[in-house]
Design an enzyme around this catalytic site. Structure first.
Site, PDB file in Angstrom:
ATOM      1  N   GLN A 160      -5.012  -0.495 -12.586  1.00  0.00           N
ATOM      2  CA  GLN A 160      -6.453  -0.387 -12.700  1.00  0.00           C
ATOM      3  C   GLN A 160      -6.861   0.029 -14.116  1.00  0.00           C
ATOM      4  OE1 GLN A 160      -5.176  -0.689  -9.131  1.00  0.00           O
ATOM      5  NE2 GLN A 160      -5.000   1.435  -9.723  1.00  0.00           N
TER       6      GLN A 160
ATOM      7  N   GLU B 149     -10.109   2.542  -6.001  1.00  0.00           N
ATOM      8  CA  GLU B 149      -8.942   3.178  -6.618  1.00  0.00           C
ATOM      9  C   GLU B 149      -9.203   3.417  -8.103  1.00  0.00           C
ATOM     10  OE1 GLU B 149      -5.347   0.986  -5.877  1.00  0.00           O
ATOM     11  OE2 GLU B 149      -4.077   2.573  -6.674  1.00  0.00           O
TER      12      GLU B 149
ATOM     13  N   GLY C 137       2.532   1.083  -8.025  1.00  0.00           N
ATOM     14  CA  GLY C 137       3.660   0.247  -7.658  1.00  0.00           C
ATOM     15  C   GLY C 137       3.256  -1.209  -7.444  1.00  0.00           C
TER      16      GLY C 137
END
Ligand SMILES: *[C@@H]1O[C@H](CO)[C@@H](O)[C@H](O)[C@H]1NC(C)=O
Ligand SMILES: *[C@@H]1O[C@H](CO)[C@@H](O)[C@H](O)[C@H]1NC(C)=O
Ligand SMILES: *[C@@H]1O[C@H](CO)[C@@H](O)[C@H](O)[C@H]1NC(C)=O
Ligand SMILES: *[C@@H]1O[C@H](CO)[C@@H](O)[C@H](O)[C@H]1NC(C)=O
Ligand SMILES: *[C@@H]1O[C@H](CO)[C@@H](O)[C@H](O)[C@H]1NC(C)=O
Length: 495
Positions: free
Chosen positions: A208, A165, A204
């Protein structure tokens, strides 16, 4: 006489050749041809709080090139994230139907079967997979079943790791800013010499941070080596699970229920009923969960709008007390010093944008961010509502979010007054949303190849400049010859 004709013709021909050369060099070939047909790709970003569908497009004849994929359209799925369907897995698949029907309309029919379709789920599903792997698998099967019923080239529904991610968000940001490779003004690919930007994402359920560093990365879990367009990048990345916006709010609520009788981060004059199940069913609040509580019990909680107490509550989310590396951000996680420019998107953007646009306060330094946060946390519910009644559903939580963002950036990641101004809070580049989705698709469709491939086949930048100068010289020489000839012709006729 023949010599005279030659003396006129030669410079004219030279001039023509020079002009033709210049024109050939300067007009990008793709502008001369018909507008190319587009290819499409679809990514469903299944976040913890909601799912968004992004449709990307790029010219069909430039499949392997870069700088040319852009967002064609998007769709927000109604209802919660797919992880909220743990008790009703078929509902997860059904929730996607409206957006998929829109995709049928948005992508030309003849392209449907060759349009790749991906679903990537993030921290919400990582958490569900932690608490109930069976429920997580049912939800993934349900969305897979729905997605295979559409005419697109469905290539799987997966849970991304925190590392993926972070890295794909970084790839998206730098791809859109043309930091890897760029389509030059004279129609060729050039590798820009500017560096890359760091990426900060606040979702949410997780947050990162990813940036290129020349320092040693002491924990191999935080190091990712990438090979893009023949260039190597060494990137630091970390994803903090349970440090996304919604999980932070739950953790703060759990802390408040344990210790206070009003919420210091909620505005004075605000009151609501809290369903205990909502607070405690997350693995992020398990440490604060009472041994016995009634699943369906609700408790009424009001705000006390106390900026100092709110700061203390938020600071309990960070543990700075131990570090087994030379330096850490927090929670014993290694982090080299932040360096270079950063782009902070998703909830980072929404939070700072609220301070700037709605509160009308500047946020260009850690001090200003702190002051703006305090001012926001000190506003009554009535005054906040008067500022932006459309945001009513989220309004009460902005103080907690801003306090968290401020501590995460300043105390956590250690953005000091020197480097804080190099953060751009931004959710889009051009018309394309910044997030992991585009980077994910680019990687899975092989649009960011590790090697040079054919990008540098065309003459490189230096030679183009030399060629252009050469053609200009040819034209100048030709003009000079013409001028000399005209001059001597004049003097001849004068005699
Ligand atoms: C893009 O690259 C792939 C793999 O190298 C190749 O098969 C394909 O033909 C290329 N497409 C174009 C349009 O160059
Ligand atoms: C769920 O977590 C387990 C253990 O970490 C992992 O092996 C598995 O791949 C995860 N499931 C999915 C669908 O990613
Ligand atoms: C901080 O982390 C250390 C090491 O993991 C732990 O021993 C300590 O109890 C933590 N402190 C708090 C306040 O949570
Ligand atoms: C907080 O708000 C009150 C009025 O609601 C005001 O009197 C006070 O000065 C404010 N404090 C700060 C630190 O802004
Ligand atoms: C991109 O995709 C390839 C497979 O297509 C994979 O091996 C690679 O690890 C991916 N890159 C990243 C950064 O995950």
């Amino acid at each position: 006489m023949a010599r005279k004709v030659l003396a006129v013709l030669l410079p004219l021909l030279l001039c023509l050749a020079g002009l033709t050369g210049l024109l050939l060099l300067c007009i990008p070939t793709r502008d001369v041809r018909e507008p190319p047909a587009f290819k499409y790709g679809i990514v469903l970003d299944a976040g913890s709080s909601h799912t968004s569908m992004f449709i990307y497009k790029w010219p069909a004849d430039k499949e392997n090139d870069t700088g040319i994929v852009s967002q064609h359209s998007m769709c927000n799925v109604h209802g919660g994230g797919i992880s909220s369907y743990a008790e009703d897995p078929p509902g997860a698949g059904r929730s996607l139907v409206d957006c998929l029907n829109q995709a049928i309309e948005d992508v030309p029919k003849e392209r449907h079967s060759v349009t790749p379709l991906y679903l990537g789920a993030t921290a919400g599903m990582r958490l569900l997979n932690l608490t109930s792997p069976a429920a997580s698998d049912s939800v993934l099967s349900s969305v897979t079943e729905t997605l295979t019923q559409y005419p697109f080239d469905f290539r799987g529904a997966r849970i991304l790791s925190g590392q993926d991610e972070g890295v794909f968000g970084w790839i998206t940001a730098n791809y859109l800013l043309e930091n890897f490779i760029k389509y030059g003004w004279i129609g060729q690919w050039i590798r820009p010499r500017k560096g890359t930007v760091g990426a900060m994402d606040l979702g949410g359920a997780s947050t990162q941070i990813t940036f290129e560093t020349d320092r040693q990365i002491e924990d191999p879990a935080n190091e990712v080596k990438l090979q893009l367009y023949g260039q190597s990048y060494r990137v630091y990345t970390h994803s903090f699970l349970c440090y996304g916006r919604d999980q932070i709010l739950k953790r703060l609520l759990a802390g408040v229920l344990q210790r206070y009788n009003s919420h210091p981060c909620w505005p004075k004059g605000y009151q609501t009923k809290v369903l205990l199940k909502d607070v405690y069913t997350s693995p992020c609040t398990s440490a604060l969960r009472p041994q016995h509580y009634d699943d369906n019990a609700k408790t009424t909680l009001s705000g006390s709008g106390d900026p100092i107490l709110c700061q203390q509550l938020v600071s309990d989310l960070f543990n700075f007390s131990s570090c087994s590396f030379s330096r850490c951000s927090f929670n014993s996680i290694f982090q080299p010093p932040v360096a270079g420019n950063f782009i902070a998107f998703s909830a980072f953007y929404y939070t700072v944008n609220f301070l700037q646009k709605t509160m009308k306060l500047p946020v260009t330094s850690p001090e200003e961010l702190g002051a703006a946060t305090k001012a926001l946390c000190n506003e009554s519910w009535e005054k906040l509502l008067a500022r932006d009644s459309k945001e009513e559903a989220r309004l009460a939580d902005y103080c907690a979010c801003a306090t968290f963002v401020s501590q995460l950036l300043v105390q956590g990641y250690k953005f000091d007054e020197d480097i804080f101004p190099s953060i751009a809070f931004q959710k889009k580049a051009g018309d394309t949303s910044i997030g992991w989705a585009l980077g994910y698709m680019l990687n899975l469709t092989n649009m960011i190849p590790p090697d040079h491939r054919n990008f540098y086949k065309s003459t490189d930048y230096g030679s183009w400049v030399v060629l252009i100068l050469l053609f200009i010289m040819v034209i100048l020489i030709a003009l000079a010859m013409l001028f000399c000839f005209a001059h001597s012709f004049k003097s001849q006729t004068a005699i």
